[in-house]
Design an enzyme around this catalytic site. Structure first.
Site, PDB file in Angstrom:
ATOM      1  N   ASP A 236       6.252   1.886  -0.518  1.00  0.00           N
ATOM      2  CA  ASP A 236       7.444   1.475  -1.277  1.00  0.00           C
ATOM      3  C   ASP A 236       8.736   1.711  -0.512  1.00  0.00           C
ATOM      4  OD1 ASP A 236       5.903   0.677  -3.387  1.00  0.00           O
ATOM      5  OD2 ASP A 236       6.515   2.263  -4.750  1.00  0.00           O
TER       6      ASP A 236
ATOM      7  N   HIS B 290       0.256  -3.011  -8.497  1.00  0.00           N
ATOM      8  CA  HIS B 290       0.467  -1.803  -7.690  1.00  0.00           C
ATOM      9  C   HIS B 290      -0.641  -1.693  -6.656  1.00  0.00           C
ATOM     10  CE1 HIS B 290       1.707   2.148  -6.473  1.00  0.00           C
ATOM     11  NE2 HIS B 290       0.446   2.524  -6.545  1.00  0.00           N
TER      12      HIS B 290
ATOM     13  N   GLU C 280       1.795  -6.398  -2.540  1.00  0.00           N
ATOM     14  CA  GLU C 280       2.159  -5.332  -1.601  1.00  0.00           C
ATOM     15  C   GLU C 280       1.246  -5.324  -0.366  1.00  0.00           C
ATOM     16  OE1 GLU C 280       4.373  -1.859  -4.133  1.00  0.00           O
ATOM     17  OE2 GLU C 280       2.176  -1.849  -4.230  1.00  0.00           O
TER      18      GLU C 280
ATOM     19  N   HIS D  79      -0.837   4.526  -2.735  1.00  0.00           N
ATOM     20  CA  HIS D  79      -0.986   3.073  -2.786  1.00  0.00           C
ATOM     21  C   HIS D  79      -2.419   2.717  -2.433  1.00  0.00           C
ATOM     22  CE1 HIS D  79       3.295   2.580  -3.402  1.00  0.00           C
ATOM     23  NE2 HIS D  79       3.113   1.288  -3.518  1.00  0.00           N
TER      24      HIS D  79
ATOM     25  N   GLU E  25       4.218   7.594  -2.531  1.00  0.00           N
ATOM     26  CA  GLU E  25       3.376   7.420  -3.731  1.00  0.00           C
ATOM     27  C   GLU E  25       2.056   6.794  -3.310  1.00  0.00           C
ATOM     28  OE1 GLU E  25       4.382   4.025  -6.128  1.00  0.00           O
ATOM     29  OE2 GLU E  25       4.237   5.157  -7.987  1.00  0.00           O
TER      30      GLU E  25
ATOM     31  N   GLU F 145       9.967   2.865 -10.722  1.00  0.00           N
ATOM     32  CA  GLU F 145      10.405   4.044 -11.465  1.00  0.00           C
ATOM     33  C   GLU F 145      11.797   4.492 -11.051  1.00  0.00           C
ATOM     34  OE1 GLU F 145       7.466   3.543 -10.167  1.00  0.00           O
ATOM     35  OE2 GLU F 145       5.865   4.352 -11.410  1.00  0.00           O
TER      36      GLU F 145
ATOM     37  N   HIS G 282      10.550   0.570  -5.673  1.00  0.00           N
ATOM     38  CA  HIS G 282       9.737   1.463  -6.521  1.00  0.00           C
ATOM     39  C   HIS G 282      10.290   1.388  -7.938  1.00  0.00           C
ATOM     40  CE1 HIS G 282       7.387   5.047  -7.534  1.00  0.00           C
ATOM     41  NE2 HIS G 282       8.456   5.688  -7.893  1.00  0.00           N
TER      42      HIS G 282
END
Lengths: 253, 253, 253, 253, 253, 253
Positions: free
Chosen positions: D41, D173, D178, D32, D30, D118, D116
């Site tokens: 992730d 995010h 992160e 980033h 995904e 989701e 992650h």
């Protein structure tokens, strides 16, 4: 080169400007005897891909490490502890979703580089489903190649691997070819001292369900890997890397 | 012998008293060149089964006439007009439902007699799903054999079929073996005058999606069937009928 | 006439040049009492179709021999030994796949000729799914007719079949109509001496799950077939063949 | 420690003798932002797991690198190029298959270590499906823990990460946490010079489908990562590794 | 009485102590002409259930308001604006999930009270799936009744409704029976002034896909409702409430 | 206003002429302590929607009363008697079918008004699937908003609800907010005398499968609702109704 390592902006620029070939290594987590690691079928196509994609500016997508349920005659069977598989129907859905995503990104050239025989028909089902869906979304120019790395072993390489003659490709699970290639690609993963040296498995022409364990060696090796050598492995790797460096870009022309 | 023809009371009595072997012929509706009928892959295992089940008091269940999507290297590909296929996922569900039904009836010995290569992995998936479900219903003694009839062609038969040497089993679609067998089993279905006589198909080691029609002969025959004869077909049929008459009951012992 | 028997080249020529009507007989493998074969519901629409398609140059596709799970009030229920059924969801997927294939071939006129009541809603679901998918592929001119053969039995035929009055169509499972028709179409399949002659089944207005076997005769016949005759059967067959020869082509105009 | 590297015999011995905890890192591919890799992730839970499993003799299973479709408010949305996702329904099937396989092996303690957001509900759906199926197979003693690594960031760590106060976890995010953690775990993967420094995304309280790109920064970063430091990252990593080393074995007691 | 209104503690006490019958009204959101509301098929079984469950201490579960895709001959067809339907396959899954949940609660007696013909086979499929799953969970004593409320209209009621004779139950969509019943149960929902008064629909014996709108009145009413009266409706309601008050508890004995 | 009450002709006229916003309340049948009804999560969004849609001429579609499986930390868990849930995969299919139907009707503006946290990701999956399918049918102008009603509780409302400070939104199941709102919307549904007054639930940071009931109060209330008042509830209702009356039409502009 490894998609996982790229920022999306780098990946997007590559896709927009270079129309790169994306290679998805398709492996399995499956017993490979007492001397090879569970991820052998994932490691080989991944490591091969990383070696040949630079030749054509390709990208290696994250490997599908988990594969389709192992069958006795090709991988010993799905009853082994450690063999950790997806149902084929799940696998086909996973493949379809991911191929559709690459199509959405604008990728036009995808290689499913397979290292696990049982994946094949479900890879095909997934790819065909994805192309139907992409076509319904108006995306009609995605091409996908399915290629099992071991299909590129020709007569000459076979003679190198089996100077005394090949018993049968069907019994080459955790045997001379895979062991040699792992010795070349990742020697620390091969426990030479644990290679079993038994007569090859002898299967009837049919398959039995539930699995009949009788003809399957309990060490999971379908024919002896004793004659494996790193040199043989290097011959395979070098030949395949050279072959695929040339063959794959030509396949998309 | 044919389940379709039996009254349920006759079938029930057989199942209860004889624990018969039930054979399900698994075919396809797939182009087989201009000289063989679309249902060739269904007809051959059906007609073979009808000849060998009497040897062991078996029952032939209705044939699965529609099979899994044809692939270029084994059946010419699913783009031919007339090739009428199921997605593999549908096929596996169909197989699972029917195998579960036989398990519910009390049948303990089932043979999936396959005449269409592309069915194989989905037959396996369906059978394995059915056995999981039956086991969850407390039925644990059903055994299923998957057997492709052509797997029983041994070196001797191969020499009969190909006195000048076999080109490749992979190219034997609508070719010498199938044509010969149909000439033996159902000569009126073979249009000898329409057998194409072209050089064999020459495929790359990979597969392309969407299907690349270039390497596929437009008549659908992967290698020439010109040398087919009824005599060769009879040799195959006789050998297979004898072999399966013996092999199948032994497989369930 | 039978698609199974045609070479793909013959079929393709028909489809391209004649836009023929393709009829798919939809049956079941379901108990039909001690006197009729398990495949009765498949045999009747198949044999009817083979008799009426010549009138309009139609093609009979391979029969869907396995049907949807039998229900007590229409087919005795799915607990009988020998009744071998698909879940409705599987059936709908199978129907959708095959209808899509005919659409891909270029067939524009398809008849689902049904002989098993329980198939109906799942035939509809499958056909509707297929048409959605074909439309998404840009194929918008396929028309499908669903027709249960017994729906064409009008008041006159009914009077012929039941001179003393019809008890109820709901109880006509393995009863006068089906038995008579089988006596006309395939007399060797009818065991006249085994026709049970019991009072008709008497069901409550509701259905019970799991199936309550109490109101279901253990011979599976919902009302007596004793008054069946070949002559009645011939009346049905002749009327239906004439009717469908005319009705079906008109339905596609 | 890494299941992928073990021979099946080693893995089997561990499972039989030690009843080890198996940790499956669950990530995503995904976007980033322009400064972090697509696999962020997946990398973080994988690298964390490799650091804390030695504390309790655990095994790290191969990472689920591909995750569930990205949503705008948590991951920028699935319209980004490079974000390569599975439908939630596919993901749940994949999770269920693999959890069932571990149950079959005899593993009793499984951790789904999520990186992650989701993935969460579909991980739950998959795990619950697997446990239903295992229970139906008579395997009732498998326990699974779902743990998002970032849930262990407590008030103290939060103060370390955000000395001037946290804007909102929802906007973290590709942001400070992160980025800091990646600087600590794999500094070569962080392109410090490309960190965007824009005001945070401002979403309405609802979600719009199809995705409305207006409130989503085109660089994909929901709030600035400018204040990320390797030191902050080390604080997170050290705290989490210590915490999980203790918490996870306790959770299975 | 209404499950929706109960606290879980009240519901649990009822289930544990009284083993109550749970009735799930199964309706649809489907055009019912210009004079009846879209939810007619949901309202009638719901309001009937609320009137008859007190007789046996039953519980009315929340109605399945959305039903299976409407067919032309029973509900006008799914092309009407406002008809808002589920695919049958979705419906069967929904039914199975909910029936399993009641089984898990300890409920032993469930009535699917249907008001929409098209639901029937998918209700059956869902219920049968649920019972298979419950059985695999060791729950074997759940019984489910499927009952379409209109099946209880006997000859006497029919004579009341149609003193001049019934045209056909098949054409009773939004016609005399449903309109009368709604006039009795919820008069404010009936727009008497808008009842169309056209000749009945005249369908061929087959069905056409895609739907052929030609034989379907554009107001959606299959035969005139002009002779509907509240008095007739009260006769139906009173008879059915009395009938079901007695029949349903007896069905579970 | 309520779609269920409209004749299809009225609905069709609205859709054609006014392009109304359709609101689908999405609830659950889930334990809400001994003092609130099982359908609380369905009742609140339904009653709110009925109050705010008049502001913009919207339509309230029938509520999805059954929701996705309850999780311990948000709804107590799916092991409670009375909690009656769909699997997420079923829910997503149901949502997709219904959203596609509204798209077919010509509705362009749909609000999924959610009252049950566990629905969220499956609502998203269903809506995204529906939009893919509608797009493939050439319908590209449908917009869907997902909105959990409780997301509109801002700092001011929060202060009204929790004058002594909020413990955690995560523990607000059957607690102050929901109880207050139900006291305002439907006081007869609240059993004030049964509100438990225990310390709040204390969950670990992970989740355990199978559910560990230890940290879950057996009355199902995650934090005390003792301080709930009708006045607080009216404040929430009034604020939300005003907010949504304005926000929703703006969201579609």
């Amino acid at each position: 080169m490894r998609m996982a390592d790229l920022a999306f902006t780098e990946y997007e620029a590559l896709v927009r400007e270079k129309s790169p070939i994306v290679v998805i290594p398709c492996g399995a987590l499956e017993q490979h005897g007492p001397h090879l690691p569970l991820a052998t079928d994932a490691m080989i196509p991944t490591m091969l891909a990383e070696r040949f994609v630079p030749a054509f500016g390709g990208i290696v997508a994250p490997t599908f490490t988990y594969g389709v349920r192992s069958q006795p005659k090709s991988g010993g069977g799905n009853h082994f502890c450690g063999t950790t598989s997806l149902w084929g129907s799940t696998y086909a859905l996973m493949v379809a979703d991911i191929v559709e995503e690459f199509g959405r990104h604008g990728v036009k050239k995808i290689v499913m580089l397979d290292g696990h025989t049982e994946n094949q028909p479900f890879l095909v089902e997934g790819v065909e489903r994805a192309l139907v869906n992409l076509r319904r979304d108006g995306i009609t120019d995605v091409r996908v190649i399915r290629l099992a790395y071991y299909m590129a072993i020709d007569a000459k390489l076979q003679a190198t691997l089996f100077p005394d003659g090949l018993l049968s490709w069907d019994l080459e699970h955790a045997a001379v070819m895979e062991t040699s290639v792992m010795m070349a690609l990742s020697p620390s993963h091969v426990r030479l001292d644990r290679i079993p040296d038994d007569p090859p498995a002898d299967f009837p022409i049919y398959e039995t369900f539930p699995i009949d364990p009788a003809p399957i060696p309990c060490h999971g090796v379908l024919s002896s890997a004793k004659s494996a050598t790193a040199e043989k492995g290097r011959a395979v790797v070098d030949t395949l890397v050279a072959e695929f460096s040339d063959l794959i870009p030509r396949a998309f022309r």
